[in-house]
Design an enzyme around this catalytic site. Sequence first.
Site, mmCIF file in Angstrom:
data_model
loop_
_atom_site.group_PDB
_atom_site.id
_atom_site.type_symbol
_atom_site.label_atom_id
_atom_site.label_comp_id
_atom_site.label_asym_id
_atom_site.label_seq_id
_atom_site.Cartn_x
_atom_site.Cartn_y
_atom_site.Cartn_z
ATOM 1 N N GLU A 151 38.686 51.093 35.285
ATOM 2 C CA GLU A 151 39.816 50.456 35.012
ATOM 3 C C GLU A 151 40.872 50.891 33.951
ATOM 4 O O GLU A 151 40.467 50.900 32.940
ATOM 5 C CB GLU A 151 39.822 48.832 34.830
ATOM 6 C CG GLU A 151 39.154 48.038 35.912
ATOM 7 C CD GLU A 151 38.562 46.786 35.665
ATOM 8 O OE1 GLU A 151 38.510 45.977 36.755
ATOM 9 O OE2 GLU A 151 38.394 46.289 34.640
ATOM 10 N N THR A 211 37.275 45.711 44.815
ATOM 11 C CA THR A 211 38.055 44.523 44.102
ATOM 12 C C THR A 211 39.005 45.200 43.426
ATOM 13 O O THR A 211 40.028 45.489 44.054
ATOM 14 C CB THR A 211 36.927 43.772 43.390
ATOM 15 O OG1 THR A 211 36.189 44.526 42.466
ATOM 16 C CG2 THR A 211 36.021 42.853 44.266
ATOM 17 N N SER A 231 45.568 36.561 38.647
ATOM 18 C CA SER A 231 47.292 36.298 39.130
ATOM 19 C C SER A 231 47.573 37.258 40.460
ATOM 20 O O SER A 231 46.857 37.886 40.764
ATOM 21 C CB SER A 231 48.048 36.752 38.167
ATOM 22 O OG SER A 231 47.888 38.050 37.719
ATOM 23 N N ASN A 251 42.740 43.688 33.583
ATOM 24 C CA ASN A 251 41.978 42.526 33.308
ATOM 25 C C ASN A 251 42.780 41.300 32.881
ATOM 26 O O ASN A 251 42.236 40.385 33.403
ATOM 27 C CB ASN A 251 40.792 42.882 32.360
ATOM 28 C CG ASN A 251 39.823 43.532 32.710
ATOM 29 O OD1 ASN A 251 38.906 43.247 33.608
ATOM 30 N ND2 ASN A 251 40.156 45.100 32.585
ATOM 31 N N LYS A 263 31.079 50.233 44.744
ATOM 32 C CA LYS A 263 32.320 49.863 44.454
ATOM 33 C C LYS A 263 31.962 49.209 42.837
ATOM 34 O O LYS A 263 31.140 49.061 42.319
ATOM 35 C CB LYS A 263 32.643 48.482 45.154
ATOM 36 C CG LYS A 263 31.846 47.158 45.088
ATOM 37 C CD LYS A 263 31.872 46.399 44.037
ATOM 38 C CE LYS A 263 33.295 45.927 43.499
ATOM 39 N NZ LYS A 263 33.495 45.154 42.476
ATOM 40 N N THR A 296 31.453 44.210 38.024
ATOM 41 C CA THR A 296 30.794 43.741 39.133
ATOM 42 C C THR A 296 30.808 44.896 40.072
ATOM 43 O O THR A 296 31.807 45.576 40.448
ATOM 44 C CB THR A 296 31.928 42.967 39.847
ATOM 45 O OG1 THR A 296 31.784 41.576 39.166
ATOM 46 C CG2 THR A 296 32.106 42.861 41.237
#
Length: 408
Positions: A279, A156, A408, A403, A182, A193
Site C-alpha cells: 500500500e 481488496t 469509506s 488505510n 492477493k 490480509t
Amino acid sequence: MPVNYATPAADQLFPVAGVRLGVAEAEIRKKNRRDLTLVALDAGCTVAGVFTQNRFCAAPVQLCRNHLAGGHEIRALVINTGIANAGTGEPGRQTAQASCDAVAELLGIKAEQVLPFSTGVILEPLPVERLKAGLPAAKADLKADNWHAAAHAIMTTDTVAKAASRVVTVNGKKISISGVSKGAGMIKPNMATMLGFLATDASIAQGMLDKLVKEAADASFNCITVDGDTSTNDSFVMIASGQSGASFATETDAGWAEVKAAIIAVSVELAQAIVRDGEGATKFITVAVEGGKDSEECRKVGYAIGHSPLVKTAFFASDPNLGRILAAVGYAGINDLDVDGVRVWLDEVLVAEKGGRAAAYKEEDGARVMAQAEITVRVDLGRGAAKASVYTCDFSYDYVKINADYRS
C-alpha cells in the site's frame, strides 16, 4: 502503482488440468465488482495448506484446518473478498459452514470437501445469502483458463492483480504450475490480509505436498513484510491434480528437484508481487542477511529492518539516514551479537563496519542508491555461514491515506 510489476496477460497464465475457476459479482461489500471465486477440483487432487498464526484467526481458517486435518478429499474452494469473517465468533463459524454447505449442494459433493476463504474488513458479519446467491454464476463461469479473472476477483486494497505461471518438462512430461495471490497491507505473514493459491498438474504424494507447502511458504510468503501486521486470514494453499502424467511419490524421484524448484519460484514471484504492490509503495527492498549462526537469527535481523517505520520512511524520502538500519540490527534480539563484526551495504556501497561508519563511505553514494526503485540492504553478521532474505517496501504518505480511507 506497484514497483516494477505488471499482471501477466491471461494467455500467459497456463491452465492446470483438473482445476477450474469461476468468478462472479456477489455484492459482498461493494457493487459492480467481482468478489466471489469458486474453484472446482477433479477427483484425485491432493491439497495442502498453511495458515495464519494470529490467535484471532478467521472462521474460514478454522474450518479449512479442520477439513484438511480430517483427511477429506478436497473438491472445491470458495473465496470471497470484502468481508473477512474474522472476529465474528460463533455466528461467523456458522456462516463459514453455510458457505461450504452451499458449495457442496451446488457441486454435488460433501461440505467437508470444501475449503472456504474470506478477506476484507474484520469484525463485520459476512452476508452469506449474497454469497450463496452468487454461486450459480460462479459455477457457470468455471473454466481452466480463468486464472487471470480469479486474480482480479480476490483483490481488496491491491492496485494490481497478482499471478504467475511456469511450465517445466521432466521425464518427457510437461508440467504446468499456476498461482494467484492477493495482499497489499496487513502483511507480515506467519504461516504461518494475504491469500495465495497455487496449482500444478503433477501428481504429488500427500506427505510430500504437506512438506512442500511449508517449505514454499518459508521461502516466499514468510519472507515478506509491508507493515508488520499479521492478518487474521492469511492462507496459502497448494493443489496437485495429477493429470499431467508426471508422478512423484518420494523426494528421490527423477525430476522432483526441478519441479520443486519451479513451484517455489512461482511462490516467491507471488509473494514478491504483494510487496511490490504494498500500500503506497514506491520502492522494493531486499534485506539480505548473511553470516548468521542459523537462518532464524538472519530472518530476525531482516524483519527488524524490514518492519522499522523509521527505516521504511527513510527509503521513501531517499534519505541515507542509515543509522536507523544499525539500530534495527541492534534490537533484533541477538543478545550475544558482536557489533564490531557487523558490516552493512546498500547495494555494493559499504556503509558500516567495525561498529561504525565505513571509512570510505560517502553520503552521496548512499543517496544515489536510496533514490533507486529497487534496493538491496546486505548485512553480514560475521558469526557464521547461515543466511536469509526478507522482502519489504517503503512507507509513503499514501500508506496512511489508503488505510485511513479503507472503510469509506
